[in-house]
Design a protein around this motif. Sequence first.
Motif, mmCIF file in Angstrom:
data_model
loop_
_atom_site.group_PDB
_atom_site.id
_atom_site.type_symbol
_atom_site.label_atom_id
_atom_site.label_comp_id
_atom_site.label_asym_id
_atom_site.label_seq_id
_atom_site.Cartn_x
_atom_site.Cartn_y
_atom_site.Cartn_z
ATOM 1 N N ALA A 138 4.355 10.122 2.288
ATOM 2 C CA ALA A 138 5.562 9.312 2.139
ATOM 3 C C ALA A 138 6.322 9.322 3.452
ATOM 4 O O ALA A 138 6.327 10.322 4.171
ATOM 5 C CB ALA A 138 6.429 9.873 1.023
ATOM 6 N N GLY A 139 6.949 8.218 3.781
ATOM 7 C CA GLY A 139 7.724 8.139 5.013
ATOM 8 C C GLY A 139 8.306 6.754 5.186
ATOM 9 O O GLY A 139 8.356 5.959 4.245
ATOM 10 N N LYS A 148 6.667 -3.667 6.461
ATOM 11 C CA LYS A 148 7.326 -4.045 7.711
ATOM 12 C C LYS A 148 8.141 -2.860 8.212
ATOM 13 O O LYS A 148 8.438 -1.942 7.438
ATOM 14 C CB LYS A 148 8.203 -5.283 7.511
ATOM 15 C CG LYS A 148 9.350 -5.113 6.542
ATOM 16 C CD LYS A 148 10.083 -6.435 6.343
ATOM 17 C CE LYS A 148 11.254 -6.331 5.404
ATOM 18 N NZ LYS A 148 11.020 -5.705 4.132
ATOM 19 N N PRO A 149 8.469 -2.834 9.515
ATOM 20 C CA PRO A 149 9.258 -1.718 10.036
ATOM 21 C C PRO A 149 10.537 -1.504 9.223
ATOM 22 O O PRO A 149 11.206 -2.461 8.832
ATOM 23 C CB PRO A 149 9.575 -2.154 11.474
ATOM 24 C CG PRO A 149 8.418 -3.038 11.837
ATOM 25 C CD PRO A 149 8.100 -3.781 10.565
ATOM 26 N N GLY A 150 10.812 -0.236 8.930
ATOM 27 C CA GLY A 150 11.988 0.112 8.137
ATOM 28 C C GLY A 150 11.687 0.319 6.667
ATOM 29 O O GLY A 150 12.496 0.903 5.945
ATOM 30 N N ASP A 151 10.527 -0.146 6.187
ATOM 31 C CA ASP A 151 10.163 0.031 4.772
ATOM 32 C C ASP A 151 9.879 1.505 4.475
ATOM 33 O O ASP A 151 9.225 2.188 5.254
ATOM 34 C CB ASP A 151 8.900 -0.770 4.417
ATOM 35 C CG ASP A 151 9.152 -2.255 4.252
ATOM 36 O OD1 ASP A 151 10.316 -2.683 4.351
ATOM 37 O OD2 ASP A 151 8.163 -2.995 4.042
ATOM 38 N N GLN A 202 0.263 4.449 -0.997
ATOM 39 C CA GLN A 202 0.622 3.037 -1.013
ATOM 40 C C GLN A 202 -0.246 2.260 -0.024
ATOM 41 O O GLN A 202 -0.480 2.709 1.095
ATOM 42 C CB GLN A 202 2.104 2.868 -0.651
ATOM 43 C CG GLN A 202 2.566 1.425 -0.642
ATOM 44 C CD GLN A 202 4.059 1.301 -0.368
ATOM 45 O OE1 GLN A 202 4.819 2.245 -0.591
ATOM 46 N NE2 GLN A 202 4.471 0.156 0.102
ATOM 47 N N LEU A 203 -0.715 1.092 -0.435
ATOM 48 C CA LEU A 203 -1.521 0.230 0.421
ATOM 49 C C LEU A 203 -0.636 -0.356 1.522
ATOM 50 O O LEU A 203 0.400 -0.948 1.237
ATOM 51 C CB LEU A 203 -2.175 -0.880 -0.408
ATOM 52 C CG LEU A 203 -3.199 -1.763 0.288
ATOM 53 C CD1 LEU A 203 -4.359 -0.934 0.827
ATOM 54 C CD2 LEU A 203 -3.716 -2.815 -0.671
ATOM 55 N N LEU A 204 -1.045 -0.154 2.771
ATOM 56 C CA LEU A 204 -0.252 -0.619 3.916
ATOM 57 C C LEU A 204 -0.827 -1.886 4.538
ATOM 58 O O LEU A 204 -0.108 -2.826 4.821
ATOM 59 C CB LEU A 204 -0.202 0.472 4.991
ATOM 60 C CG LEU A 204 0.333 1.839 4.573
ATOM 61 C CD1 LEU A 204 0.178 2.836 5.704
ATOM 62 C CD2 LEU A 204 1.792 1.717 4.144
#
Length: 121
Positions: free
Chosen positions: A60-61, A106-109, A115-117
């Motif tokens: 997570a991050g 997207k950046p910041g999410d 989770q599929l990126l």
Amino acid sequence: MQLKVTVNGQVYEVEVEVEEEQPPALGIFMAGGTFSAPAAAPVNGAAPAGDGEGVRAPLAGTVARIPVEEGQEIEAGTVLVVLEAMKMETEITAPAAGTVGSILVKPGDAVTGGQLLVELG
């Protein structure tokens, strides 16, 4: 181990066998560095990627950067997404050569482990 137990005023000597518990294992901890997520292996019980191959978050991050674009040809080991967790960055790399399909974040999410990126083609 020998114990004395009193029940209703009656003293009994009891021999007890004690089994020692193993301390719980902490597992693997990776602080920073590079992580190649397996394309077909779901993480944390998440659903499979679907028809195409995909890259999932190993932890997570927050998405810090996405240095690739949809449709871009990539080699194995190309950095697809950079996640930030606890002020440390983790580079998520491509498990194999191919084409970047859909970028699902997207950046910041904020993302969860598994989770599929990115879908790969």
